[in-house]
Design an enzyme around this catalytic site. Structure first.
Site, PDB file in Angstrom:
ATOM      1  N   LEU A  17       0.839  -1.200   0.000  1.00 12.29           N
ATOM      2  CA  LEU A  17       0.000   0.000   0.000  1.00 12.29           C
ATOM      3  C   LEU A  17       0.879   1.256   0.000  1.00 12.29           C
ATOM      4  O   LEU A  17       0.620   2.210  -0.733  1.00 12.29           O
ATOM      5  CB  LEU A  17      -0.928  -0.010   1.221  1.00 12.29           C
ATOM      6  N   ALA A  18       1.931   1.213   0.808  1.00 10.12           N
ATOM      7  CA  ALA A  18       2.808   2.379   0.907  1.00 10.12           C
ATOM      8  C   ALA A  18       3.456   2.690  -0.435  1.00 10.12           C
ATOM      9  O   ALA A  18       3.450   3.834  -0.894  1.00 10.12           O
ATOM     10  CB  ALA A  18       3.873   2.147   1.975  1.00 10.12           C
ATOM     11  N   HIS A 184     -11.828   4.662   0.561  1.00 10.54           N
ATOM     12  CA  HIS A 184     -11.339   5.541  -0.520  1.00 10.54           C
ATOM     13  C   HIS A 184     -12.434   5.855  -1.548  1.00 10.54           C
ATOM     14  O   HIS A 184     -12.295   6.797  -2.319  1.00 10.54           O
ATOM     15  CB  HIS A 184     -10.071   4.996  -1.165  1.00 10.54           C
ATOM     16  N   TYR A 185     -13.558   5.125  -1.514  1.00  9.71           N
ATOM     17  CA  TYR A 185     -14.658   5.489  -2.410  1.00  9.71           C
ATOM     18  C   TYR A 185     -15.210   6.875  -2.075  1.00  9.71           C
ATOM     19  O   TYR A 185     -15.742   7.567  -2.929  1.00  9.71           O
ATOM     20  CB  TYR A 185     -15.730   4.393  -2.459  1.00  9.71           C
ATOM     21  N   HIS A 246     -17.516   0.136   0.637  1.00  8.78           N
ATOM     22  CA  HIS A 246     -17.670   1.060  -0.485  1.00  8.78           C
ATOM     23  C   HIS A 246     -19.129   1.198  -0.935  1.00  8.78           C
ATOM     24  O   HIS A 246     -19.634   2.300  -1.101  1.00  8.78           O
ATOM     25  CB  HIS A 246     -16.821   0.612  -1.681  1.00  8.78           C
ATOM     26  N   ARG A 376     -22.108   7.505 -13.053  1.00  4.10           N
ATOM     27  CA  ARG A 376     -21.032   6.590 -13.387  1.00  4.10           C
ATOM     28  C   ARG A 376     -19.787   7.017 -12.622  1.00  4.10           C
ATOM     29  O   ARG A 376     -19.177   8.049 -12.936  1.00  4.10           O
ATOM     30  CB  ARG A 376     -20.822   6.621 -14.899  1.00  4.10           C
ATOM     31  N   GLN A 378     -16.855   5.301 -12.223  1.00  6.85           N
ATOM     32  CA  GLN A 378     -15.613   5.031 -12.957  1.00  6.85           C
ATOM     33  C   GLN A 378     -15.776   3.843 -13.879  1.00  6.85           C
ATOM     34  O   GLN A 378     -16.664   3.025 -13.631  1.00  6.85           O
ATOM     35  CB  GLN A 378     -14.458   4.756 -11.992  1.00  6.85           C
ATOM     36  N   LEU A 405     -24.038  13.876 -19.445  1.00  5.98           N
ATOM     37  CA  LEU A 405     -22.979  14.753 -18.951  1.00  5.98           C
ATOM     38  C   LEU A 405     -21.747  13.884 -18.715  1.00  5.98           C
ATOM     39  O   LEU A 405     -21.607  13.262 -17.663  1.00  5.98           O
ATOM     40  CB  LEU A 405     -23.405  15.430 -17.644  1.00  5.98           C
ATOM     41  N   TRP A 492     -24.995   2.664 -23.095  1.00 10.42           N
ATOM     42  CA  TRP A 492     -24.354   3.980 -23.106  1.00 10.42           C
ATOM     43  C   TRP A 492     -22.983   3.846 -23.768  1.00 10.42           C
ATOM     44  O   TRP A 492     -22.238   2.919 -23.480  1.00 10.42           O
ATOM     45  CB  TRP A 492     -24.194   4.477 -21.676  1.00 10.42           C
TER      46      TRP A 492
HETATM   47  C1  BG6 Z   1     -10.256  -1.967  -2.460  1.00 13.78           C
HETATM   48  C2  BG6 Z   1     -10.434  -3.452  -2.490  1.00 13.78           C
HETATM   49  O1  BG6 Z   1     -10.819  -1.439  -1.293  1.00 13.78           O
HETATM   50  O2  BG6 Z   1     -10.903  -1.394  -3.582  1.00 13.78           O
HETATM   51  C3  BG6 Z   1      -9.897  -4.039  -3.779  1.00 13.78           C
HETATM   52  O3  BG6 Z   1      -9.749  -4.028  -1.388  1.00 13.78           O
HETATM   53  C4  BG6 Z   1     -10.494  -3.319  -4.959  1.00 13.78           C
HETATM   54  O4  BG6 Z   1     -10.185  -5.424  -3.847  1.00 13.78           O
HETATM   55  C5  BG6 Z   1     -10.358  -1.816  -4.807  1.00 13.78           C
HETATM   56  O5  BG6 Z   1      -9.813  -3.758  -6.117  1.00 13.78           O
HETATM   57  C6  BG6 Z   1     -11.059  -1.064  -5.918  1.00 13.78           C
HETATM   58  O6  BG6 Z   1     -10.712   0.281  -5.869  1.00 13.78           O
HETATM   59  P1  BG6 Z   1     -10.764   1.175  -7.177  1.00 13.78           P
HETATM   60  O7  BG6 Z   1     -10.477   2.542  -6.678  1.00 13.78           O
HETATM   61  O8  BG6 Z   1      -9.730   0.628  -8.102  1.00 13.78           O
HETATM   62  O9  BG6 Z   1     -12.130   1.028  -7.727  1.00 13.78           O
END
Ligand code: BG6
Length: 497
Positions: A17-18, A184-185, A246, A376, A378, A405, A492
Site C-alpha cells: 500500500l505504501a 477511498h470510495y 464502499h 457513473r 468510474q 454529462l 451507453w
Molecule cells: C479496495 C479493495 O478497497 O478497492 C480491492 O480491497 C479493490 O479489492 C479496490 O480492487 C477497488 O478500488 P478502485 O479505486 O480501483 O475502484
C-alpha cells in the site's frame, strides 16, 4: 500556524500500500504545492530499509514527468526512514526522538498513517499514543501547533464484535476527531458529487422517493481476479472487501435525507440514520458467486479463484455478491436497493443506477423503456439520464436515448484528483466529512454480520461463474425478482472526444 511543521509518518513503509498508493500520493500533493510548507515524511517499518530503498520501490508508481526531476529530488530531501518493531515501546520512543530532531519537530503537527496488517493495529496505535503524540497530546491544537491525527485502513474488524473491539481500543487512545478511517470510495469525484446532484437541483428532489423510483442498483465490477492477492482476499471475501464498505457508503449518500448543513457531522448524522433504518441482510435476498477459469480465456483468465495457489483448497469465499436491501424510511420503504459487486467480470465499472417506474397510462403500445439516472463513478465519470425520445426522422416511434454529462467531454483537461490525494489532503486540513465515523461503521457491521456468519458457518457454496462473464445467472434472477428490468436494448457509449 504557518511556521509549524507537519510530520507525516507512514507505518508499513515497506509494504504494498505504501509503495503503490501512499508515497505516490504524497509526491503528487507535494509537487502540486498542496501540502503545508515544511512537511516531513517519515517511513517506519521493521525492515532494514533506507529512504533510497523506499524511493526505489515506489518511483515506478509515481508517474514522474521529465520536467519534474528537480522537484522530485527536493521531495526526497524531506523524507526520513526509521526502522523499528511494531510492538516495542522503546522503538516508538526512538521514533519520537527522530521526529523531535526535525526542525521544530517537537512542536510539529503529526499525522500517522497505518498502512499495516490488522494483526499489528492495536500495538502500533497504543505505542503511538504512549510515545509519539504531538505537543498538545490529546487536546486539539488551537494555534500553537502539535495536534495528532491517525489514519487507518480497512479491515476495521471482520464482524460486529471484532470491529467494536477495535473501535473501543481506538477510542481509549484517541478522540473521534483524531481518527480518520479511510474508505477511498468517499474520495471519488462522483461519490462526492452525489451531495450536489441531490441537494443542489430542484429537478431531482421530487422524484427521489418510493413514489417514483422502482429500484436502485449500485454496482462494482472488476475485470480481473485476485491477482496473487488471494491469501489476503480469502480472509475477507467480496462482501467485506467492497460491499460492506464502499457500496454501503454510496448507498447511504443516495438514500439520506437532506442534512442540516454541509458540515461533516450533519452529513454523517444523516448517513447513520439511513443505516439505522436498514434491517440486517437476509440470505434469501443474496446471491454469492465464485469465479472459475475460462479455458478459452487469455492468461490470468484461464485461472479460477481456486487455482490461485494462495487460496486455501475448497474455499467457499465469495468473489461475487448481489444483495437486496431495504431502507425502512417513509421515503424508501419497499424500494429495493440492489448492491452488486464482483471480481473477474466482463468489465471495469462502478455506478449508481436509479431506475424509475413505468409511465402509467401507456399510449405507445409498450415501446417505452424505464427512465434511468446513472451516476457513473468510474471509469469515464459521467452523469446520464436514460430517456425516451421520438426517433429522429420521418416516424413517430419512441426510442431510447440519453441526456449525457460526460466529464471527459464537458470538463476537458480538468485534472481529476485521485481519491487518495483528496483524502490525505483532508487529513492535513482536519476535514472529516469523507471519513467513516465509528457509529457508521458499527451500523454497517450490524447489517452484514448475521449474513457473514451464516455464510461461514454453513459453508454456503457460491454459484460458479466464468472469468470474464457478467456473473452468475442467479444474480440477474434475483434482481428481476425485485423488479429491476434489464432490457439490454440500450448501451451507453462513451462520447467521442
Ligand atoms: C479496495 C479493495 O478497497 O478497492 C480491492 O480491497 C479493490 O479489492 C479496490 O480492487 C477497488 O478500488 P478502485 O479505486 O480501483 O475502484
Amino acid at each position: 500556524e504557518d511556521d509549524v511543521p507537519h510530520v507525516f509518518v507512514v507505518f508499513g513503509a515497506s509494504g504494498d500500500l505504501a509503495k503503490k498508493k501512499i508515497y505516490p500520493t504524497l509526491w503528487w500533493l507535494y509537487k502540486d504545492g498542496l501540502l503545508p510548507k515544511q512537511t516531513y515524511f517519515v517511513g517506519y517499518a521493521r525492515s532494514d530499509l533506507s529512504v533510497q530503498a523506499v524511493r526505489d520501490k515506489s518511483t515506478q508508481y509515481m508517474k514522474l514527468q521529465d520536467d519534474e526531476k528537480d522537484k522530485f529530488e527536493e521531495f526526497w530531501k524531506y523524507n526520513y526512514y526509521v526502522k523499528g518493531s511494531y510492538t516495542e515501546r522503546t522503538d516508538f520512543e526512538h521514533l519520537n526522538q527522530e521526529i523531535n530532531t526535525l526542525p521544530k519537530g517537537d512542536l510539529a503537527h503529526r499525522l500517522f498513517y497505518l498502512a499495516l496488517p490488522p494483526t499489528v493495529f492495536k500495538d502500533v496505535s497504543s505505542n503511538i499514543r504512549l510515545c509519539c503524540m504531538g505537543h498538545d497530546g490529546l487536546e486539539e491544537s488551537t494555534g500553537s501547533g502539535g495536534w495528532s491525527r491517525i489514519i487507518v485502513e480497512k479491515p476495521f474488524g471482520h464482524d460486529s464484535e471484532s470491529s467494536d473491539d477495535l473501535s473501543q481500543h481506538l477510542s481509549k487512545l484517541f478522540r473521534e476527531d483524531q481518527i480518520y478511517r479511510i474508505d477511498h470510495y468517499l474520495g471519488k469525484e462522483m461519490v462526492q458529487n452525489l451531495m450536489v446532484l441531490r441537494f443542489g437541483n430542484k429537478m431531482f428532489s421530487p422524484l427521489w422517493n418510493r413514489d417514483h423510483v422502482q429500484c436502485v442498483v449500485i454496482t462494482f465490477k472488476e475485470p480481473f481476479g485476485t491477482m496473487g492477492r488471494g491469501g489476503y482476499f480469502d480472509e475477507s471475501g467480496i462482501i467485506r472487501d467492497v460491499m460492506q464498505n464502499h457500496l454501503m457508503q454510496i448507498l447511504s449518500l443516495v438514500a439520506m435525507e437532506k442534512p442540516a448543513s454541509t458540515s461533516a457531522e450533519d452529513i454523517r448524522d444523516e448517513k447513520v440514520k439511513v443505516l439505522k433504518c436498514m434491517p440486517p441482510l437476509d440470505l434469501d435476498n443474496v446471491v454469492v458467486g465464485q469465479y472459475t477459469g475460462d479455458p478459452e480465456g487469455q492468461g490470468d483468465a484461464k485461472n479460477g479463484y481456486l487455482d490461485d495457489p494462495t487460496v486455501p483448497k475448497g474455499s467457499v469465499t465469495p468473489t461475487f455478491a448481489t444483495a437486496v436491501v431495504f431502507v425502512k424510511t417513509e421515503r424508501w420503504d419497499g424500494v429495493p436497493f440492489i448492491m452488486k459487486c464482483g471480481k473477474a467480470l466482463n468489465e471495469r465499472k462502478a455506478e449508481v443506477r436509479i431506475q424509475f417506474k413505468d409511465v402509467p397510462g401507456d399510449i405507445f403500445g409498450g415501446q417505452c423503456k424505464r427512465n434511468e439516472l446513472v451516476i457513473r463513478v468510474q471509469p469515464q465519470e459521467a452523469v446520464y439520464c436514460k430517456m425516451m425520445v421520438k426517433a429522429p426522422g420521418m416516424n413517430i416511434n419512441p426510442e431510447e436515448s440519453e441526456l449525457d454529462l460526460s466529464y471527459g467531454a464537458r470538463y476537458k483537461g480538468v485534472k481529476m484528483p485521485d481519491a487518495y490525494e483528496r483524502l490525505i489532503l483532508d487529513v492535513f486540513c482536519g476535514a472529516q466529512l469523507h471519513f467513516v465515523r465509528s457509529d457508521e461503521l458499527r451500523e454497517a457491521w450490524r447489517i452484514f454480520t448475521p449474513l457473514l456468519h451464516k455464510l461461514e458457518k454453513e459453508k454456503i457454496k457460491p454459484a460458479p461463474y466464468k472469468y470474464g462473464s457478467r456473473g452468475p445467472q442467479e444474480s440477474d434472477d434475483l434482481a428481476r425478482r425485485f423488479g429491476f428490468i434489464f432490457s439490454g436494448t440500450y448501451k451507453w457509449t462513451k462520447p467521442q472526444l
